[in-house]
Design an enzyme around this catalytic site. Sequence first.
Site: not given
Ligand code: GRF
Length: 219
Positions: A15, A68, A96, A112, A177
């Site tokens: 998303s 890795r 990473l 995050h 986000e």
């Molecule tokens: C989000 O909450 C992001 O902050 C975290 O993982 C989730 C990913 O959600 N790192 P999406 O795949 O972007 O919907």
Amino acid sequence: MVRKRTAILISGRGSNMTALIEAARDPSYPAEIVLVVANRPDAGGLQRAAEAGLETAIVDHKSFGKDREAFEHALQEVLQAHRIEIVCLAGFMRLLTAWFVAQWPERMVNIHPALLPDFKGLDTHRRAIEAGAKEHGATVHFVVPEMDSGPVIAQGRVPVFADDTESALAARVLAIEHRIYPLALKLVASGRVRVENGRCVIEGPVSNQEAAFLPGAAQ
Ligand code: GRF
């Protein structure tokens, strides 16, 4: 304006990836999304990216076993083949190595779902509720070798309510986000984010609305 060639790395539904793709539809947006890479063949975001007409690639970490470095070299090759300039991690669930991070100094960003430095790692929403936090949110930061660290570019806050559930809080955070990631990428791609003594400084004017998300913007 030459738009910065940007890749988005995902592991799941994507998303945030979609929010970045939508923002970059505007020809005046300084980043162009040219590639979406998933480390899992079943990442839901792959289909969404293809539907948006984007090129996608899969670099499946499982096919490299425990190696890795081999996984990361393969990833780096794909990015280089597409002449990528900026990497956005968007729900990319692999740690990473310092080697990979060093390939992208101040050119790789991550989102995050917490107000860093609080709640690094997983299950941030549950932990925020359990800790009795009154405020929670999300952070976009430059990637450094240490997990969920690195200079903060943008941060969005949401309230935590007394009767909150993990999923209600997660949805509230996700909405923020989707606002801060496009803003952060816009600033990075236009060269307006400078790191000074481990902190981001935003150059040039920002709107009041944007300033609320940018700890490094002039007041
Ligand atoms: C989000 O909450 C992001 O902050 C975290 O993982 C989730 C990913 O959600 N790192 P999406 O795949 O972007 O919907």
